[in-house]
Design a protein around this motif. Structure first.
Motif, PDB file in Angstrom:
ATOM      1  N   ASP A  24       0.837  -1.205   0.000  1.00 41.86           N
ATOM      2  CA  ASP A  24       0.000   0.000   0.000  1.00 41.86           C
ATOM      3  C   ASP A  24       0.871   1.254   0.000  1.00 41.86           C
ATOM      4  O   ASP A  24       0.620   2.209  -0.755  1.00 41.86           O
ATOM      5  CB  ASP A  24      -0.908   0.012   1.235  1.00 41.86           C
ATOM      6  N   VAL A  25       1.917   1.240   0.846  1.00 41.13           N
ATOM      7  CA  VAL A  25       2.819   2.388   0.916  1.00 41.13           C
ATOM      8  C   VAL A  25       3.502   2.596  -0.429  1.00 41.13           C
ATOM      9  O   VAL A  25       3.673   3.737  -0.895  1.00 41.13           O
ATOM     10  CB  VAL A  25       3.873   2.193   2.028  1.00 41.13           C
ATOM     11  N   ALA A  26       3.899   1.504  -1.065  1.00 38.93           N
ATOM     12  CA  ALA A  26       4.557   1.601  -2.373  1.00 38.93           C
ATOM     13  C   ALA A  26       3.636   2.276  -3.397  1.00 38.93           C
ATOM     14  O   ALA A  26       4.082   3.104  -4.204  1.00 38.93           O
ATOM     15  CB  ALA A  26       4.952   0.204  -2.855  1.00 38.93           C
ATOM     16  N   ARG A  27       2.366   1.943  -3.339  1.00 34.17           N
ATOM     17  CA  ARG A  27       1.398   2.553  -4.267  1.00 34.17           C
ATOM     18  C   ARG A  27       1.238   4.041  -3.974  1.00 34.17           C
ATOM     19  O   ARG A  27       1.179   4.863  -4.889  1.00 34.17           O
ATOM     20  CB  ARG A  27       0.056   1.829  -4.149  1.00 34.17           C
ATOM     21  N   TRP A  28       1.185   4.413  -2.694  1.00 34.76           N
ATOM     22  CA  TRP A  28       1.035   5.821  -2.327  1.00 34.76           C
ATOM     23  C   TRP A  28       2.235   6.652  -2.771  1.00 34.76           C
ATOM     24  O   TRP A  28       2.092   7.786  -3.208  1.00 34.76           O
ATOM     25  CB  TRP A  28       0.869   5.964  -0.810  1.00 34.76           C
ATOM     26  N   LEU A  29       3.439   6.051  -2.641  1.00 34.62           N
ATOM     27  CA  LEU A  29       4.666   6.789  -2.948  1.00 34.62           C
ATOM     28  C   LEU A  29       5.127   6.601  -4.387  1.00 34.62           C
ATOM     29  O   LEU A  29       6.141   7.173  -4.791  1.00 34.62           O
ATOM     30  CB  LEU A  29       5.785   6.354  -1.993  1.00 34.62           C
ATOM     31  N   ASP A  30       4.399   5.765  -5.130  1.00 31.59           N
ATOM     32  CA  ASP A  30       4.767   5.472  -6.516  1.00 31.59           C
ATOM     33  C   ASP A  30       6.170   4.867  -6.585  1.00 31.59           C
ATOM     34  O   ASP A  30       7.015   5.268  -7.403  1.00 31.59           O
ATOM     35  CB  ASP A  30       4.694   6.735  -7.381  1.00 31.59           C
ATOM     36  N   LEU A  31       6.400   3.884  -5.717  1.00 33.48           N
ATOM     37  CA  LEU A  31       7.677   3.168  -5.672  1.00 33.48           C
ATOM     38  C   LEU A  31       7.403   1.669  -5.717  1.00 33.48           C
ATOM     39  O   LEU A  31       6.268   1.219  -5.578  1.00 33.48           O
ATOM     40  CB  LEU A  31       8.431   3.502  -4.377  1.00 33.48           C
ATOM     41  N   SER A  32       8.464   0.898  -5.876  1.00 39.60           N
ATOM     42  CA  SER A  32       8.318  -0.551  -5.792  1.00 39.60           C
ATOM     43  C   SER A  32       8.258  -0.957  -4.322  1.00 39.60           C
ATOM     44  O   SER A  32       8.732  -0.224  -3.440  1.00 39.60           O
ATOM     45  CB  SER A  32       9.502  -1.254  -6.463  1.00 39.60           C
ATOM     46  N   GLU A  33       7.667  -2.111  -4.057  1.00 44.60           N
ATOM     47  CA  GLU A  33       7.592  -2.588  -2.675  1.00 44.60           C
ATOM     48  C   GLU A  33       8.989  -2.812  -2.099  1.00 44.60           C
ATOM     49  O   GLU A  33       9.246  -2.533  -0.920  1.00 44.60           O
ATOM     50  CB  GLU A  33       6.774  -3.882  -2.610  1.00 44.60           C
ATOM     51  N   ALA A  34       9.902  -3.307  -2.922  1.00 50.83           N
ATOM     52  CA  ALA A  34      11.277  -3.533  -2.470  1.00 50.83           C
ATOM     53  C   ALA A  34      11.926  -2.216  -2.050  1.00 50.83           C
ATOM     54  O   ALA A  34      12.669  -2.157  -1.051  1.00 50.83           O
ATOM     55  CB  ALA A  34      12.094  -4.194  -3.573  1.00 50.83           C
ATOM     56  N   SER A  35      11.658  -1.148  -2.800  1.00 51.26           N
ATOM     57  CA  SER A  35      12.222   0.167  -2.463  1.00 51.26           C
ATOM     58  C   SER A  35      11.687   0.661  -1.126  1.00 51.26           C
ATOM     59  O   SER A  35      12.416   1.237  -0.317  1.00 51.26           O
ATOM     60  CB  SER A  35      11.903   1.182  -3.562  1.00 51.26           C
TER      61      SER A  35
END
Length: 243
Positions: A24-35
């Protein structure tokens, strides 16, 4: 623990409490989950990203900071004398375990054969010990930190080993709500330490799950005990073969 680490720990608890994940955080920040995992692990979240995450959680950054400060002032451990006070009184011990598990005054009174006067007396003792704050209307506010634990080798742990451990393991662990996993293998000292860290993370996940389910009625939850243990140990049966 540094303030940055404390702030991120508080943020992760809020994510778990709302059922949000790194995905969810990755989607909010427009990043990959690994990042995102790397940002949390390396503690490199910028203020802008923190504000973005807080916004999606429905809070301001200063509210997260206030939560962190409140958590830092919560009780993390009792003294030996305080634990002994609880261990010496079975009713007090029962009430202490109940409140630490989120029971309300009515839950305790309804589930156990304790009068309202008895419950109040024990709760006032726990308030003096710093575990709770007893509010008007018999509302209970816990004052323990998320990482609160009983003292290693202390009175409560000794009580468990002497009176509860035998009963706990007196089961075939065949019911749907039970599971017993015994692992045995060879590890280096470094491997043993790594496994202990994994066990500690499992303990945090257990407490996080308990926090998430506090919104459910007490009638939909039941006491669940999990024993996680690591020892460099050999059964006494083989002691005579030791070199």
């Amino acid at each position: 623990m540094s303030q940055t680490a404390s702030l991120l720990a508080t943020l992760k608890r809020q994510l778990r409490a709302q059922g949000k994940t790194y995905a969810d955080v990755a989607r909010w920040l427009d990043l990959s989950e690994a990042s995102v995992k790397r940002l949390f692990a390396e503690r490199h979240l910028t203020l802008a990203r923190l504000e973005c995450i807080c916004g999606h959680l429905g809070m301001e950054l200063f509210e997260l900071t206030q939560m962190m400060q409140a958590e830092m002032h919560r009780l993390q451990q009792l003294t030996h004398t305080q634990e002994q006070r609880i261990a010496d009184d079975r009713e007090l011990f029962l009430v202490a375990v109940c409140v630490l598990n989120g029971y309300s005054f009515d839950d305790i009174h309804r589930q156990y054969q304790l009068s309202e006067a008895q419950c109040t007396t024990h709760l006032l003792v726990l308030e003096k010990l710093g575990l709770i704050e007893l509010l008007p209307g018999n509302r209970i506010k816990r004052r323990v930190a998320a990482n609160f634990r009983w003292r290693p080798g202390g009175p409560i742990q000794q009580f468990f080993q002497a009176h509860i451990a035998g009963d706990f393991f007196r089961s075939r662990f065949e019911a749907d709500s039970e599971k017993l996993v015994v692992l045995n293998g060879l590890l280096s000292r470094a491997g043993n330490q790594e496994w202990q860290q994994i066990v500690q993370r499992l303990a945090k996940e257990f407490h996080a799950l308990c926090e998430r389910e506090q919104v459910l009625p007490i009638t939909q939850r039941f006491g669940t005990t999990s024993v996680l243990a690591v020892r460099q140990w050999q059964h006494g049966l083989f002691q005579n073969y030791a070199r």
